[in-house]
Enzyme design. Structure first.
Site, PDB file in Angstrom:
ATOM      1  N   GLY A  58       0.853  -1.188   0.000  1.00 40.64           N
ATOM      2  CA  GLY A  58       0.000   0.000   0.000  1.00 40.64           C
ATOM      3  C   GLY A  58       0.877   1.222   0.000  1.00 40.64           C
ATOM      4  N   CYS A  85       5.156  -6.198   1.534  1.00 39.46           N
ATOM      5  CA  CYS A  85       5.440  -4.794   1.828  1.00 39.46           C
ATOM      6  C   CYS A  85       4.550  -4.294   2.979  1.00 39.46           C
ATOM      7  CB  CYS A  85       5.288  -3.967   0.550  1.00 39.46           C
ATOM      8  SG  CYS A  85       6.046  -2.347   0.652  1.00 39.46           S
ATOM      9  N   TYR A  86       3.642  -3.368   2.725  1.00 37.34           N
ATOM     10  CA  TYR A  86       2.761  -2.882   3.796  1.00 37.34           C
ATOM     11  C   TYR A  86       2.046  -4.045   4.483  1.00 37.34           C
ATOM     12  CZ  TYR A  86      -0.810   0.117   6.008  1.00 37.34           C
ATOM     13  OH  TYR A  86      -1.621   0.772   6.898  1.00 37.34           O
ATOM     14  N   HIS A 173       8.372  -7.015  -3.807  1.00 35.84           N
ATOM     15  CA  HIS A 173       7.156  -7.366  -4.565  1.00 35.84           C
ATOM     16  C   HIS A 173       7.393  -8.563  -5.483  1.00 35.84           C
ATOM     17  CE1 HIS A 173       4.684  -3.928  -3.371  1.00 35.84           C
ATOM     18  NE2 HIS A 173       5.842  -3.287  -3.288  1.00 35.84           N
ATOM     19  N   GLU A 175       5.253 -10.101  -7.188  1.00 36.24           N
ATOM     20  CA  GLU A 175       4.315 -10.095  -8.318  1.00 36.24           C
ATOM     21  C   GLU A 175       4.846  -9.297  -9.502  1.00 36.24           C
ATOM     22  OE1 GLU A 175       4.080  -8.550  -5.479  1.00 36.24           O
ATOM     23  OE2 GLU A 175       3.077  -6.607  -5.597  1.00 36.24           O
ATOM     24  N   ASP A 231     -15.812  -5.917 -24.279  1.00 33.73           N
ATOM     25  CA  ASP A 231     -16.522  -6.412 -23.086  1.00 33.73           C
ATOM     26  C   ASP A 231     -17.983  -6.737 -23.388  1.00 33.73           C
ATOM     27  OD1 ASP A 231     -14.123  -5.577 -22.097  1.00 33.73           O
ATOM     28  OD2 ASP A 231     -14.932  -3.903 -20.943  1.00 33.73           O
ATOM     29  N   LYS A 372      -9.123  -7.632 -18.222  1.00 32.87           N
ATOM     30  CA  LYS A 372      -9.284  -7.356 -19.643  1.00 32.87           C
ATOM     31  C   LYS A 372      -8.695  -8.454 -20.534  1.00 32.87           C
ATOM     32  CE  LYS A 372     -10.765  -4.212 -22.564  1.00 32.87           C
ATOM     33  NZ  LYS A 372     -12.009  -3.467 -22.415  1.00 32.87           N
TER      34      LYS A 372
END
Ligand code: XMP
Length: 516
Positions: A58, A85-86, A173, A175, A231, A372
């Site tokens: 965050g 992290c946070y 991180h 990710e 979409d 998406k």
């Protein structure tokens, strides 16, 4: 999808820009992931029946006023938890550790030295590994039960683990692609620590959604608005597979579409995909609503209202419809439930929102679990033409946000021609697929030029093309100068009333994609 058919990992969002990326990475490994804001109640969390939790990073410091907080009961669910992290700092503080602001912040690539990592998330990472960091606070004292499994030059607790409770924390991180062994770390957490089962695939998703739609709708009827975008087209194709002609797609032609677009939308949906379709020709109503209006937010509001009016009228005509299908995606859902609340309205998006007042229709959102690119994958499975699957996004308010100043029939005609030339040249040069979104804008100024021997005083077209992953941030596309030159020459020669073309080299932020 609440994890009934496959294991679900729950990502708790503390507001990181990477939260969605975490969920993506998990799904890529074949495990279903869902996101809840950190403010979610423990009952909401339990309802998902997660096999593991990941607490995101965050932007805040734990000590900021109003710093995001979560229920301490998250740590009493008896499931493995990975804090990033946070998220890690929050766990440490909750469990009696100490988090302090450090002398040195760490941003960007940092080497981490892996320590006693057997059985932990770092078990399959080499002794030294490059990670991606972004923090100033760090853990000064470990909470009880934890051991350090990784450190960097200036961060003595870059990773920690408690094997008994299966709690792990990373200051960096995993990710993010810049973290060299991020995938191995996520794999260790998912498959060795949480023992999650793989079961998430687009095929499973498609079948499950079709089953659910049929179950929910029974022999009822569904309507849904379509725009020609990926979409709503995927949503329509899915509904069509599930219930055939009992789904009716309503296409409101607002007269603000690009050259040839309305015909193309009809051909694709009805002609190629066999979707039951009604077109409402409402161009005149939209133009009337926009007459004399120059303020961008006012334009958006009027377009939004007119859309709802027109759609509402059509829905009333389609008396038997009991359900309304919408192509809402995961990012739309997340944005609206984020712990920051509906994030500051920069622009009013008219196509994200609730039902028009007075419409008693039940909402069906079969894509609300998807990102998406997952929607694109589903689109391919549903036989959408590649042209639609790869289409750049186009805003609901259409060309009205690309005509600065008043929207008139004449100005629409100018912009349509210029836009068509730009897109045609991009495609011809093989650049269309390499950019995220390209568009032309008609400016509200005239400039001096010279054509033949005569002085001209005519319109300016701005070209914009951006590269982006999520449309929250974007860079201008480095289009070749000769391509830009060709587009400019064609526009100036072929579009009456234009004597100048410029290329927008701003990034987002601080600029936006659309000019409005
Ligand atoms: P901005 O201009 O905010 O645009 O940087 C980001 C992306 O959102 C699209 N956009 C919209 N899409 N309805 C939509 O469906 C809208 O009202 C709307 N406004 C902007 C824009 O085209 C870009 O892809």
């Amino acid at each position: 999808m609440a994890g009934r058919d496959f294991d679900t990992v729950l990502v708790i969002d503390f507001g990181s820009q990477y939260t969605q990326l975490i969920a993506r990475r998990i799904r890529e490994r074949g495990v279903y992931a869902e996101i809840l804001p950190c403010t979610a109640s423990i009952d909401d969390v339990r309802a998902v029946e997660p096999v593991a939790l990941i607490l995101s990073g965050g932007p805040a410091s734990l000590y900021d006023d109003g710093a995001p907080d979560a229920s301490p009961e998250l740590l009493a669910l008896d499931v493995p938890v990975l804090g990033i992290c946070y998220g890690m700092q929050w766990i440490a503080r909750e469990l009696g550790g100490d988090v302090r602001s450090a002398e040195f912040a760490e941003y960007g690539r940092r080497e981490v030295e892996v320590g006693d990592a057997a059985g932990s998330v770092l078990a399959n990472v080499p002794a030294r590994t490059i990670t991606w960091m972004s923090h100033r606070d760090q853990i000064a004292h470990l909470p009880g039960g934890f051991r350090v499994i990784g450190r960097s030059e200036t961060c003595p607790v870059a990773a920690l683990a408690d094997d008994t409770r299966r709690f792990h924390g990373l200051q960096f991180h995993p990710e993010v692609r810049h973290t060299e062994h991020g995938a191995e770390i996520i794999d260790s957490f998912l498959f060795e620590i949480a023992r999650a089962r793989r079961g998430w695939s687009m095929e499973a998703f498609e079948h499950e959604q079709i089953r659910r739609i049929r179950e929910r709708v029974g022999d009822g009827h569904v309507i849904g608005g379509v725009s020609g975008g990926v979409d709503s087209t995927v949503m329509s194709a899915l509904l069509n597979r599930a219930i055939g002609d009992r789904f009716l797609a309503v296409f409101v032609d607002n007269g603000l579409l690009r050259k040839g677009e309305a015909t193309q939308v009809r051909n694709t949906l009805h002609g190629e995909l066999g979707v039951n379709l009604v077109t409402v020709d409402a161009g005149d109503r939209f133009l009337a609503a926009l007459a004399g209006v120059t303020d961008p937010e006012d334009k958006r509001r009027r377009i939004g209202h007119t859309f709802i009016e027109v759609f509402d009228e059509e829905a009333v005509r389609q008396r038997e419809a009991r359900f309304l299908a919408q192509g809402t995606l995961y990012p739309d859902v997340i944005e609206s439930i984020s712990h920051r609340g509906p994030s500051a309205t920069i622009k009013t998006h008219h196509n994200v929102g609730g039902l028009p007042d007075g419409m008693r229709l039940e909402l069906i959102e079969p894509l609300r679990e998807l990102f998406k690119d997952e929607v694109r994958e589903l689109g391919r499975r549903l036989a959408l033409p590649e042209r639609v699957v790869n289409r750049h996004p186009f805003p609901g308010p259409g060309l009205a946000v690309r005509i600065l100043g008043e929207v008139t029939r004449e100005r629409l005609a100018v912009l349509r021609e210029a836009d068509a030339i730009f897109i045609e040249e991009l495609r011809a040069a093989g650049w269309y697929e390499n950019t995220s979104q390209a568009l032309a804008v008609l400016l509200p100024v005239k400039t001096v030029g010279v054509m033949g021997d005569a002085r001209t005083y005519a319109d300016v077209i701005a070209l914009r093309s951006v590269d982006t992953w999520d449309f929250m941030t974007a860079d201008f596309s480095p289009l070749p100068h000769d391509l830009l030159g060709r587009v400019a020459t064609r526009i100036i020669n072929q579009v009456r009333g234009v004597n100048r073309v410029v290329y927008d080299v701003s990034s987002k932020p601080p600029a936006t994609v659309e000019w409005e």
